[in-house]
Design a protein around this motif. Sequence first.
Motif, PDB file in Angstrom:
ATOM      1  N   ASP A 333       0.890  -1.240  -0.176  1.00  0.00           N
ATOM      2  CA  ASP A 333       0.002  -0.088   0.096  1.00  0.00           C
ATOM      3  C   ASP A 333       0.848   1.454  -0.001  1.00  0.00           C
ATOM      4  OD1 ASP A 333      -1.652   2.415   0.947  1.00  0.00           O
ATOM      5  OD2 ASP A 333      -3.174   0.567   1.071  1.00  0.00           O
ATOM      6  N   LYS A 366      -4.286   8.976  -4.666  1.00  0.00           N
ATOM      7  CA  LYS A 366      -5.114   8.088  -5.407  1.00  0.00           C
ATOM      8  C   LYS A 366      -4.133   7.755  -6.574  1.00  0.00           C
ATOM      9  CE  LYS A 366      -9.094  10.354  -3.700  1.00  0.00           C
ATOM     10  NZ  LYS A 366     -10.535  11.067  -4.492  1.00  0.00           N
ATOM     11  N   THR A 385      -1.613  -1.024  -4.109  1.00  0.00           N
ATOM     12  CA  THR A 385      -2.884  -0.675  -3.641  1.00  0.00           C
ATOM     13  C   THR A 385      -2.997   0.647  -3.096  1.00  0.00           C
ATOM     14  OG1 THR A 385      -2.716  -1.490  -1.444  1.00  0.00           O
ATOM     15  CG2 THR A 385      -3.614  -2.979  -3.251  1.00  0.00           C
ATOM     16  N   ARG A 389      -7.122  -0.528  -1.917  1.00  0.00           N
ATOM     17  CA  ARG A 389      -7.865  -0.973  -3.214  1.00  0.00           C
ATOM     18  C   ARG A 389      -6.796  -0.775  -4.430  1.00  0.00           C
ATOM     19  NH1 ARG A 389     -13.256   3.349  -2.919  1.00  0.00           N
ATOM     20  NH2 ARG A 389     -14.047   2.426  -0.911  1.00  0.00           N
ATOM     21  N   GLN A 390      -7.429  -2.042  -5.135  1.00  0.00           N
ATOM     22  CA  GLN A 390      -6.376  -1.961  -6.451  1.00  0.00           C
ATOM     23  C   GLN A 390      -7.058  -0.877  -7.414  1.00  0.00           C
ATOM     24  OE1 GLN A 390      -7.414  -6.258  -7.165  1.00  0.00           O
ATOM     25  NE2 GLN A 390      -5.009  -6.486  -6.892  1.00  0.00           N
TER      26      GLN A 390
END
Length: 445
Positions: A333, A366, A385, A389-390
């Motif tokens: 991440d 992001k 990620t 989130r991927q």
Amino acid sequence: MQYAVSNSMSVMEKLGILSDAAKYDVACTSSGVKRKGDGVHMGNAEASGICHSFSADGRCISLLKILMTNECIYDCRYCINRRSNDVKRALFTPEEICELTMNFYRRNYVEGLFLSSGILESPDVTMELLYRTLYLLRNRYHFNGYIHVKAIPGADPGLVYAMGLLADRMSVNLELPTAEGLKQLAPNKHRKNILAPMRQIQNGIVESRNEVSLYRHAPQFVPAGQSTQMIIGATPENDYQIMAVAESLYEKFALKRVFYSAFVKVNDDKQLPAPAGGPPLLREHRLYQADWLLRFYGFRSEELLSEAHPNFNILLDPKCDWALRNLHLFPVDVQRADYRMLLRVPGIGVNSAMRIVQARRSATLKFDDLKKIGVVLKRALYFITCNGRQMYPTRLDEDYIMRNLLYEKERLPFEKDQVTYRQLSLFDDASFYQEKEAGEWRRIS
């Protein structure tokens, strides 16, 4: 001094012979020194150093790269200038090299000089001529630009030290990765003689820096550091052995660069290999990529390769190859991963990793932010990620990721039928550059 080499030819004839004879020596980087013009001497040495261009096979070359002579007392099997070869010989005098350098500099053709030489009579005789050239350039011609010179193994240490006070960078060619290969193909050269001036130059650099820290105007010894070169593919070492040697050189001798030169068979000798596909330029390219990982990304050679996995994957760059073999470490991440781990993500470089660390202190990142930062998302998306989130639904599967990476059509650094080993000439017209700009010659960024 008078030597057996004919001096009846013109300077331009010598230039044609001795610039061509230097084309296989790739250890000519010039980064690492910044010296401003002082209003008295001619030229300066900015950090960018010698003016560079790229030859058709992707090599970085300097515009004035010459040998003092291609005469040589040694008979290295891989060298075009070996003693037993029937080639046209030439010898520049120190004054001729000085005049060439100054004339080309005044015309803005070059910003410095890369000077090497065959061994004329003995290492000491050769080093004396090289030293005289540099002395004249600095003191009679008042040249303040960048100079990279080769130290000759076996020469008197006093000459090596005197040369180091005049040059910006020095290099001693390792020639071949191992002592066994050197014994086989260059029986006149010995590993001990090669490593001795490397150690002397390293010690001299350290001592000089200490003196400069105490006395600001103390003379600097090789301020841009030292480098070396080894030929790849002439002897049977695998990539793991080569990278281990390079890593050892960086650690033990504090080298600025190790250069890898793909073996080009220029002599008909039964002890030399004859690669079916020609010189191993793609292998050379992978070694340079891995070398970058050692120097800037915190990798160790044993992480990239092992005895069970001794050679790089031809299809993937070494960083992607490492990541695919270590999928248990991914995904990471970007909001929480440390700087060292970010550097190991394919598609994230040194600058983009630093920007991520700085940006996430004040914002939640992001994927659009990562793209603006400079992350190559088409590679990185499989391994990262953002806040768990991927970017897209992807599987953390080696075959799946490899297929997608290859589908991105990673470009090879050259087209096989376009390979050439001709060094860029000072007299080439603009057609070379037009071809390069049109995309005929391409390199991986």
